[in-house]
Design a protein around this motif. Structure first.
Motif, PDB file in Angstrom:
ATOM      1  N   GLU A   1       0.843  -1.190   0.000  1.00  0.00           N
ATOM      2  CA  GLU A   1       0.000   0.000   0.000  1.00  0.00           C
ATOM      3  C   GLU A   1       0.880   1.243   0.000  1.00  0.00           C
ATOM      4  N   LYS A   2       0.613   2.158  -0.934  1.00  0.00           N
ATOM      5  CA  LYS A   2       1.456   3.340  -1.085  1.00  0.00           C
ATOM      6  C   LYS A   2       1.024   4.511  -0.193  1.00  0.00           C
ATOM      7  N   PHE A   3      -0.226   4.521   0.200  1.00  0.00           N
ATOM      8  CA  PHE A   3      -0.719   5.595   1.070  1.00  0.00           C
ATOM      9  C   PHE A   3      -1.431   4.980   2.275  1.00  0.00           C
ATOM     10  N   PRO A   4      -0.675   4.347   3.179  1.00  0.00           N
ATOM     11  CA  PRO A   4      -1.299   3.685   4.324  1.00  0.00           C
ATOM     12  C   PRO A   4      -1.906   4.702   5.295  1.00  0.00           C
ATOM     13  N   LYS A   5      -2.935   4.262   6.001  1.00  0.00           N
ATOM     14  CA  LYS A   5      -3.567   5.137   6.996  1.00  0.00           C
ATOM     15  C   LYS A   5      -2.648   5.360   8.196  1.00  0.00           C
ATOM     16  N   ALA A   6      -1.927   4.333   8.573  1.00  0.00           N
ATOM     17  CA  ALA A   6      -0.988   4.433   9.694  1.00  0.00           C
ATOM     18  C   ALA A   6       0.413   4.102   9.200  1.00  0.00           C
ATOM     19  N   VAL A   7       1.380   4.896   9.608  1.00  0.00           N
ATOM     20  CA  VAL A   7       2.768   4.682   9.210  1.00  0.00           C
ATOM     21  C   VAL A   7       3.427   3.749  10.213  1.00  0.00           C
ATOM     22  N   GLU A   8       3.866   2.606   9.742  1.00  0.00           N
ATOM     23  CA  GLU A   8       4.535   1.618  10.578  1.00  0.00           C
ATOM     24  C   GLU A   8       5.908   1.303   9.994  1.00  0.00           C
ATOM     25  N   PRO A   9       6.870   0.932  10.851  1.00  0.00           N
ATOM     26  CA  PRO A   9       8.180   0.545  10.327  1.00  0.00           C
ATOM     27  C   PRO A   9       8.073  -0.683   9.421  1.00  0.00           C
ATOM     28  N   THR A  10       8.892  -0.717   8.393  1.00  0.00           N
ATOM     29  CA  THR A  10       8.943  -1.886   7.530  1.00  0.00           C
ATOM     30  C   THR A  10       9.466  -3.081   8.323  1.00  0.00           C
ATOM     31  N   ARG A  11       8.866  -4.232   8.106  1.00  0.00           N
ATOM     32  CA  ARG A  11       9.319  -5.447   8.803  1.00  0.00           C
ATOM     33  C   ARG A  11       9.729  -6.480   7.763  1.00  0.00           C
ATOM     34  N   TRP A  12      11.008  -6.867   7.788  1.00  0.00           N
ATOM     35  CA  TRP A  12      11.516  -7.845   6.826  1.00  0.00           C
ATOM     36  C   TRP A  12      12.120  -9.057   7.536  1.00  0.00           C
ATOM     37  N   TRP A  13      11.869  -9.246   8.807  1.00  0.00           N
ATOM     38  CA  TRP A  13      12.386 -10.379   9.560  1.00  0.00           C
ATOM     39  C   TRP A  13      11.201 -11.101  10.219  1.00  0.00           C
ATOM     40  N   PRO A  14      11.331 -12.394  10.458  1.00  0.00           N
ATOM     41  CA  PRO A  14      10.215 -13.156  11.024  1.00  0.00           C
ATOM     42  C   PRO A  14       9.946 -12.783  12.472  1.00  0.00           C
ATOM     43  N   SER A  15       8.717 -12.987  12.896  1.00  0.00           N
ATOM     44  CA  SER A  15       8.350 -12.708  14.290  1.00  0.00           C
ATOM     45  C   SER A  15       9.069 -13.677  15.214  1.00  0.00           C
ATOM     46  N   ARG A  16       9.461 -13.155  16.347  1.00  0.00           N
ATOM     47  CA  ARG A  16      10.163 -13.987  17.316  1.00  0.00           C
ATOM     48  C   ARG A  16       9.161 -14.746  18.184  1.00  0.00           C
ATOM     49  N   ARG A  17       9.644 -15.812  18.757  1.00  0.00           N
ATOM     50  CA  ARG A  17       8.801 -16.563  19.672  1.00  0.00           C
ATOM     51  C   ARG A  17       8.559 -15.757  20.941  1.00  0.00           C
ATOM     52  N   PRO A  18       7.408 -15.949  21.581  1.00  0.00           N
ATOM     53  CA  PRO A  18       7.144 -15.227  22.833  1.00  0.00           C
ATOM     54  C   PRO A  18       8.225 -15.512  23.868  1.00  0.00           C
ATOM     55  N   ALA A  19       8.637 -14.444  24.531  1.00  0.00           N
ATOM     56  CA  ALA A  19       9.707 -14.586  25.515  1.00  0.00           C
ATOM     57  C   ALA A  19       9.201 -15.313  26.756  1.00  0.00           C
ATOM     58  N   GLN A  20      10.076 -16.103  27.378  1.00  0.00           N
ATOM     59  CA  GLN A  20       9.733 -16.784  28.603  1.00  0.00           C
ATOM     60  C   GLN A  20       9.802 -15.819  29.774  1.00  0.00           C
ATOM     61  N   PRO A  21       9.068 -16.092  30.851  1.00  0.00           N
ATOM     62  CA  PRO A  21       9.149 -15.211  32.029  1.00  0.00           C
ATOM     63  C   PRO A  21      10.573 -15.163  32.556  1.00  0.00           C
ATOM     64  N   LYS A  22      10.987 -13.992  32.952  1.00  0.00           N
ATOM     65  CA  LYS A  22      12.348 -13.818  33.431  1.00  0.00           C
ATOM     66  C   LYS A  22      12.496 -14.384  34.842  1.00  0.00           C
ATOM     67  N   LYS A  23      13.630 -15.016  35.090  1.00  0.00           N
ATOM     68  CA  LYS A  23      13.949 -15.518  36.415  1.00  0.00           C
ATOM     69  C   LYS A  23      15.008 -14.616  37.037  1.00  0.00           C
ATOM     70  N   SER A  24      15.072 -14.655  38.322  1.00  0.00           N
ATOM     71  CA  SER A  24      16.044 -13.803  39.007  1.00  0.00           C
ATOM     72  C   SER A  24      17.450 -14.335  38.760  1.00  0.00           C
ATOM     73  N   ARG A  25      18.379 -13.431  38.582  1.00  0.00           N
ATOM     74  CA  ARG A  25      19.777 -13.801  38.372  1.00  0.00           C
ATOM     75  C   ARG A  25      20.623 -13.010  39.333  1.00  0.00           C
ATOM     76  N   SER A  26      21.735 -13.562  39.704  1.00  0.00           N
ATOM     77  CA  SER A  26      22.649 -12.858  40.598  1.00  0.00           C
ATOM     78  C   SER A  26      23.905 -12.504  39.822  1.00  0.00           C
ATOM     79  N   PHE A  27      24.385 -11.299  40.037  1.00  0.00           N
ATOM     80  CA  PHE A  27      25.605 -10.839  39.386  1.00  0.00           C
ATOM     81  C   PHE A  27      26.656 -10.620  40.466  1.00  0.00           C
ATOM     82  N   GLY A  28      27.843 -11.094  40.204  1.00  0.00           N
ATOM     83  CA  GLY A  28      28.929 -10.867  41.137  1.00  0.00           C
ATOM     84  C   GLY A  28      29.696  -9.606  40.770  1.00  0.00           C
ATOM     85  N   ARG A  29      30.789  -9.378  41.470  1.00  0.00           N
ATOM     86  CA  ARG A  29      31.637  -8.213  41.193  1.00  0.00           C
ATOM     87  C   ARG A  29      33.037  -8.707  40.891  1.00  0.00           C
ATOM     88  N   ARG A  30      33.619  -8.112  39.861  1.00  0.00           N
ATOM     89  CA  ARG A  30      34.987  -8.459  39.501  1.00  0.00           C
ATOM     90  C   ARG A  30      35.684  -7.186  39.070  1.00  0.00           C
TER      91      ARG A  30
END
Length: 331
Positions: free
Chosen positions: A126-155
């Motif tokens: 469509e050359k004159f779309p009603k809403a301007v959206e970014p072009t998408r040329w890559w496949p949709s990603r799988r839904p992300a899993q819930p994040k788990k807590s992680r611990s970070f150390g210091r170095r």
């Protein structure tokens, strides 16, 4: 094929631009000469036919936007070549290929083919779309899993993860960068894209309307007092129609709109790449932290040290309105 079609459609743009302007200006000259010519009927009839033809041609060209079609194929050519290089590199590494790797490559092929279709009808974007959206040329990603807590150390005074080059500081940099891209870069291109689209839509309507009005006015040339006004309307309408057509297609407004939409898509893809890594709860399954940060920095035209300034943008206390710096320096 995309490269060949892109060159063809760029030639269409130049050919149709000059042909339509030649029709319109020649008809305007005939309309101007008709009242004083002994063959007035022939001249005004010719002017009317040429102006009507120019109006129809303008309407058709404005519908397909050849400059935008050419830009679509130019970008598709670049992306197909990028995909080919990545597949060749994967084969050259001699790493065993799984069904998941093949499926991922096929998904990218199908997504790219859908984003930039070759045929005009059916399937043209469509050359004159009603809403301007970014072009998408890559496949949709799988839904992300819930994040788990992680611990970070210091170095050495720097927070580090259990491995794979990720640290709390790097996560904060990526979150801040993600926010800046959404609030500034992508939004900027979409806003300008809307302005260009509205301007292009106005020009697409004005050109055929002016040429059609001039064709209608040419019918009344030489009919008494109204004939003088009709001559002026035909000449001025034809000249203005040629000017509008030149601004629209000589200025390649369709190409500019597609370029802005593609740039917004570029930043949208970077966002999704960052989100995919941040939402992966297992640090070891993410892309290597240092390598990923380097890739993002190169795509944005920045150095790794430049990314540190975006760390503070991850704080909720910073409002979107207070963000002044853009993430990307390439566009």
């Amino acid at each position: 094929m995309h490269d060949i079609i892109g060159r063809q459609r760029d030639n269409w743009n130049h050919l149709l631009l000059h042909s339509t302007n030649s029709l319109t200006l020649a008809a305007s000259a005939m309309a101007a000469l008709a009242p004083a010519a002994p063959t007035m009927v022939a001249l005004k009839a010719s002017a009317g036919v040429l102006l009507a033809t120019a109006a129809v041609t303008m309407a058709a060209v404005n519908k397909i936007q050849p400059s935008q079609l050419a830009e679509e194929q130019r970008n598709a050519t670049r992306l197909w070549r990028e995909l080919e290089r990545e597949v060749r590199a994967a084969i050259a590494l001699s790493v065993p290929t799984t069904k998941a790797d093949v499926q991922e490559a096929m998904d990218r092929v199908l997504a790219l083919d859908a984003a930039y279709p070759l045929p005009l009808l059916p399937g043209m974007l469509e050359k004159f779309p009603k809403a301007v959206e970014p072009t998408r040329w890559w496949p949709s990603r799988r839904p992300a899993q819930p994040k788990k807590s992680r611990s970070f150390g210091r170095r050495g005074g720097v927070a580090v993860a259990s491995g794979n080059g990720w640290s709390q500081d790097l996560e904060d940099e990526m979150r801040g960068l993600l926010r800046v891209i959404k609030a500034k870069d992508e939004n900027e291109f979409l806003t300008v894209g809307k302005l260009v689209l509205n301007l292009n839509r106005g020009l697409a309507v004005a050109g055929p309307a002016l040429a059609g009005t001039a064709a209608l006015a040419s019918v009344f040339i030489g009919t008494g007092e109204a004939g003088t006004w009709a001559t002026g309307a035909a000449v001025i309408g034809g000249a203005l129609a040629a000017s509008v057509n030149t601004v629209e297609h000589g200025g390649q407004m369709g190409m500019l709109f597609e370029l802005l939409r593609n740039c917004a898509g570029f930043y949208r893809k970077i966002q999704e790449d960052i989100e995919a890594n941040l939402n992966e709860p297992d640090v070891e399954r993410r892309e290597g932290g240092e390598l990923f940060a380097t890739k993002v920095a190169l795509k944005l035209g920045r150095s790794l040290s430049d990314l540190k300034q975006f760390r503070k943008m991850a704080s909720p206390s910073v409002r979107d309105e207070d963000i002044k710096e853009f993430a990307g320096k390439l566009f």
